[in-house]
Design a protein around this motif. Sequence first.
Motif, PDB file in Angstrom:
ATOM      1  N   ARG A 127      -3.558   1.536   1.571  1.00  0.00           N
ATOM      2  CA  ARG A 127      -3.130   0.148   1.756  1.00  0.00           C
ATOM      3  C   ARG A 127      -3.374  -0.320   3.194  1.00  0.00           C
ATOM      4  NH1 ARG A 127       2.745  -2.178  -0.196  1.00  0.00           N
ATOM      5  NH2 ARG A 127       2.297  -4.390   0.126  1.00  0.00           N
ATOM      6  N   ALA A 128      -3.145   0.583   4.164  1.00  0.00           N
ATOM      7  CA  ALA A 128      -3.296   0.219   5.569  1.00  0.00           C
ATOM      8  C   ALA A 128      -4.733  -0.161   5.895  1.00  0.00           C
ATOM      9  CB  ALA A 128      -2.834   1.364   6.463  1.00  0.00           C
ATOM     10  N   ARG A 129      -5.691   0.509   5.278  1.00  0.00           N
ATOM     11  CA  ARG A 129      -7.104   0.209   5.543  1.00  0.00           C
ATOM     12  C   ARG A 129      -7.470  -1.185   5.014  1.00  0.00           C
ATOM     13  NH1 ARG A 129     -11.872   2.745   7.030  1.00  0.00           N
ATOM     14  NH2 ARG A 129     -13.725   2.205   5.807  1.00  0.00           N
ATOM     15  N   VAL A 130      -6.929  -1.548   3.860  1.00  0.00           N
ATOM     16  CA  VAL A 130      -7.178  -2.883   3.321  1.00  0.00           C
ATOM     17  C   VAL A 130      -6.575  -3.942   4.232  1.00  0.00           C
ATOM     18  CG1 VAL A 130      -6.811  -4.415   1.351  1.00  0.00           C
ATOM     19  CG2 VAL A 130      -7.289  -1.989   0.970  1.00  0.00           C
ATOM     20  N   LYS A 131      -5.386  -3.680   4.749  1.00  0.00           N
ATOM     21  CA  LYS A 131      -4.754  -4.630   5.672  1.00  0.00           C
ATOM     22  C   LYS A 131      -5.591  -4.775   6.947  1.00  0.00           C
ATOM     23  CE  LYS A 131      -0.481  -5.671   8.192  1.00  0.00           C
ATOM     24  NZ  LYS A 131      -1.190  -5.973   9.455  1.00  0.00           N
ATOM     25  N   ALA A 132      -6.086  -3.640   7.458  1.00  0.00           N
ATOM     26  CA  ALA A 132      -6.908  -3.690   8.668  1.00  0.00           C
ATOM     27  C   ALA A 132      -8.196  -4.471   8.419  1.00  0.00           C
ATOM     28  CB  ALA A 132      -7.223  -2.283   9.142  1.00  0.00           C
ATOM     29  N   PHE A 133      -8.774  -4.314   7.236  1.00  0.00           N
ATOM     30  CA  PHE A 133      -9.971  -5.077   6.882  1.00  0.00           C
ATOM     31  C   PHE A 133      -9.659  -6.574   6.874  1.00  0.00           C
ATOM     32  CE2 PHE A 133     -12.195  -7.415   3.563  1.00  0.00           C
ATOM     33  CZ  PHE A 133     -13.509  -7.275   3.965  1.00  0.00           C
ATOM     34  N   ASN A 134      -8.553  -6.952   6.238  1.00  0.00           N
ATOM     35  CA  ASN A 134      -8.172  -8.363   6.179  1.00  0.00           C
ATOM     36  C   ASN A 134      -7.901  -8.930   7.572  1.00  0.00           C
ATOM     37  OD1 ASN A 134      -8.288  -8.902   3.368  1.00  0.00           O
ATOM     38  ND2 ASN A 134      -6.317  -7.900   3.059  1.00  0.00           N
ATOM     39  N   ASP A 135      -7.334  -8.109   8.446  1.00  0.00           N
ATOM     40  CA  ASP A 135      -6.949  -8.577   9.777  1.00  0.00           C
ATOM     41  C   ASP A 135      -8.136  -8.701  10.729  1.00  0.00           C
ATOM     42  OD1 ASP A 135      -4.321  -8.694   8.987  1.00  0.00           O
ATOM     43  OD2 ASP A 135      -3.767  -6.761   9.876  1.00  0.00           O
ATOM     44  N   SER A 136      -9.136  -7.812  10.591  1.00  0.00           N
ATOM     45  CA  SER A 136     -10.154  -7.742  11.645  1.00  0.00           C
ATOM     46  C   SER A 136     -11.602  -7.855  11.187  1.00  0.00           C
ATOM     47  CB  SER A 136     -10.000  -6.426  12.417  1.00  0.00           C
ATOM     48  OG  SER A 136     -10.215  -5.306  11.561  1.00  0.00           O
ATOM     49  N   VAL A 137     -11.872  -7.681   9.898  1.00  0.00           N
ATOM     50  CA  VAL A 137     -13.267  -7.652   9.436  1.00  0.00           C
ATOM     51  C   VAL A 137     -13.584  -8.781   8.463  1.00  0.00           C
ATOM     52  CG1 VAL A 137     -15.050  -6.233   8.323  1.00  0.00           C
ATOM     53  CG2 VAL A 137     -13.304  -5.137   9.742  1.00  0.00           C
ATOM     54  N   LEU A 138     -12.627  -9.211   7.678  1.00  0.00           N
ATOM     55  CA  LEU A 138     -12.852 -10.251   6.667  1.00  0.00           C
ATOM     56  C   LEU A 138     -13.463 -11.494   7.314  1.00  0.00           C
ATOM     57  CD1 LEU A 138     -12.295 -11.123   3.669  1.00  0.00           C
ATOM     58  CD2 LEU A 138     -10.174 -12.129   4.531  1.00  0.00           C
ATOM     59  N   PRO A 139     -14.621 -11.947   6.820  1.00  0.00           N
ATOM     60  CA  PRO A 139     -15.252 -13.144   7.403  1.00  0.00           C
ATOM     61  C   PRO A 139     -14.364 -14.374   7.253  1.00  0.00           C
ATOM     62  CG  PRO A 139     -16.812 -11.935   6.020  1.00  0.00           C
ATOM     63  CD  PRO A 139     -15.462 -11.334   5.764  1.00  0.00           C
ATOM     64  N   GLU A 140     -14.489 -15.276   8.198  1.00  0.00           N
ATOM     65  CA  GLU A 140     -13.705 -16.503   8.162  1.00  0.00           C
ATOM     66  C   GLU A 140     -14.020 -17.316   6.910  1.00  0.00           C
ATOM     67  OE1 GLU A 140     -14.048 -18.876  11.626  1.00  0.00           O
ATOM     68  OE2 GLU A 140     -13.501 -17.270  13.019  1.00  0.00           O
ATOM     69  N   GLY A 141     -13.005 -17.967   6.393  1.00  0.00           N
ATOM     70  CA  GLY A 141     -13.191 -18.815   5.231  1.00  0.00           C
ATOM     71  C   GLY A 141     -12.916 -18.126   3.913  1.00  0.00           C
ATOM     72  N   HIS A 142     -12.633 -16.809   3.939  1.00  0.00           N
ATOM     73  CA  HIS A 142     -12.352 -16.069   2.706  1.00  0.00           C
ATOM     74  C   HIS A 142     -10.873 -15.705   2.649  1.00  0.00           C
ATOM     75  CE1 HIS A 142     -16.549 -15.577   1.474  1.00  0.00           C
ATOM     76  NE2 HIS A 142     -16.827 -15.350   2.736  1.00  0.00           N
ATOM     77  N   GLU A 143     -10.331 -15.753   1.455  1.00  0.00           N
ATOM     78  CA  GLU A 143      -8.931 -15.387   1.279  1.00  0.00           C
ATOM     79  C   GLU A 143      -8.764 -13.877   1.458  1.00  0.00           C
ATOM     80  OE1 GLU A 143      -7.322 -16.733  -2.371  1.00  0.00           O
ATOM     81  OE2 GLU A 143      -7.798 -18.852  -2.027  1.00  0.00           O
ATOM     82  N   ARG A 144      -7.615 -13.490   1.965  1.00  0.00           N
ATOM     83  CA  ARG A 144      -7.316 -12.076   2.139  1.00  0.00           C
ATOM     84  C   ARG A 144      -7.379 -11.359   0.794  1.00  0.00           C
ATOM     85  NH1 ARG A 144      -4.706 -10.853   7.020  1.00  0.00           N
ATOM     86  NH2 ARG A 144      -3.606  -9.091   6.076  1.00  0.00           N
ATOM     87  N   LEU A 145      -7.916 -10.143   0.803  1.00  0.00           N
ATOM     88  CA  LEU A 145      -8.065  -9.389  -0.434  1.00  0.00           C
ATOM     89  C   LEU A 145      -6.752  -8.690  -0.771  1.00  0.00           C
ATOM     90  CD1 LEU A 145     -11.571  -7.724   0.045  1.00  0.00           C
ATOM     91  CD2 LEU A 145     -10.988  -9.997  -0.824  1.00  0.00           C
ATOM     92  N   PRO A 146      -6.216  -8.910  -1.946  1.00  0.00           N
ATOM     93  CA  PRO A 146      -4.991  -8.211  -2.334  1.00  0.00           C
ATOM     94  C   PRO A 146      -5.279  -6.739  -2.607  1.00  0.00           C
ATOM     95  CG  PRO A 146      -5.801  -9.513  -4.169  1.00  0.00           C
ATOM     96  CD  PRO A 146      -6.662  -9.864  -2.985  1.00  0.00           C
ATOM     97  N   TRP A 147      -4.281  -5.898  -2.353  1.00  0.00           N
ATOM     98  CA  TRP A 147      -4.408  -4.454  -2.550  1.00  0.00           C
ATOM     99  C   TRP A 147      -3.613  -4.021  -3.770  1.00  0.00           C
ATOM    100  CZ3 TRP A 147      -0.197  -1.048  -2.405  1.00  0.00           C
ATOM    101  CH2 TRP A 147      -0.509   0.312  -2.524  1.00  0.00           C
ATOM    102  N   TYR A 148      -4.190  -3.085  -4.539  1.00  0.00           N
ATOM    103  CA  TYR A 148      -3.510  -2.489  -5.687  1.00  0.00           C
ATOM    104  C   TYR A 148      -3.664  -0.978  -5.616  1.00  0.00           C
ATOM    105  CZ  TYR A 148      -3.430  -7.138  -7.835  1.00  0.00           C
ATOM    106  OH  TYR A 148      -3.220  -8.475  -8.096  1.00  0.00           O
TER     107      TYR A 148
END
Length: 288
Positions: A36-57
């Motif tokens: 889960r932490a890696r997905v959060k880090a991706f959303n915080d620092s790598v996700l391109p602008e204009g895209h919604e944060r990716l939910p984790w399951y």
Amino acid sequence: MKRYVVCGLSNRGLASFVLPLLDHGDTVAGVVGPDRARVKAFNDSVLPEGHERLPWYAPSDFDRMVDELAPDTVIVASPDHTHAGYILAALARDLDVISEKPMVTTAADAVRVLRAERDSKGSVLVTHNMRYIPRHRKIKRLIQDGRLGRITHVALDYHVDVRHGGSYFQRWNRVRALSGGLSVHKGCHHLDLVSWWIGAAPEQVFAYGALNFYGPDSPHRPRDASGTPYTGADLYERDPYYRAQAGSGAFAFAEPGGVRTGLYGLAYEHQYPTDTYLYDDEIDIEDT
């Protein structure tokens, strides 16, 4: 527009699937995996602008993910031994699957997947990224255009360098139960290349292998006068292999106790919570 869900936010999952899909305007609806932490880090620092944060399951929430996100296609880019579970779960929900190679690690799991695909409205596509290397595509064109004449024999002798080759023995790949060994995890590339180049399927496949350089019984493993292997800082200081590769990025950790990071600076703390080394006792795959 198709909706994709990615199982495993690995380096391959990021570089080959998530970011190209987002750049192309496709929808990556979420991520399934234990980290889960890696997905959060991706959303915080790598996700391109204009895209919604990716939910984790979590993996155990796969069915809930399907109900909530309604994906069309499930991309599997997790460690090899987990592929079968994700593929079978997706096919049970009649979803298409794109699986990173190898599809599975055992013949028994291959049979399970093929039977499930037969009974599902979904299909399974296995990706082989080595087909897209420019020199490999050039070889394919030369053969297709008849520039090499009629192919009657192919010999492929493939070697990896000490940096990339050694890296397998510091990752989960080094455990046969998790990867099928390099004859499966790595060798599938070369079987696929030859079959793709000449447009033919093999009638028989077999392999020989040995563990000669790495692992707990390596003749290169530094030991003291009594034959006891060095550990910790003593190992790093006394291993000529480590010293020769210092600064090259060949080793997962810059120093003992470091945190492993992958592409885009994302940490792998869940997958690799402890240091790994080339001579660890758990290594049981072939290097030759």
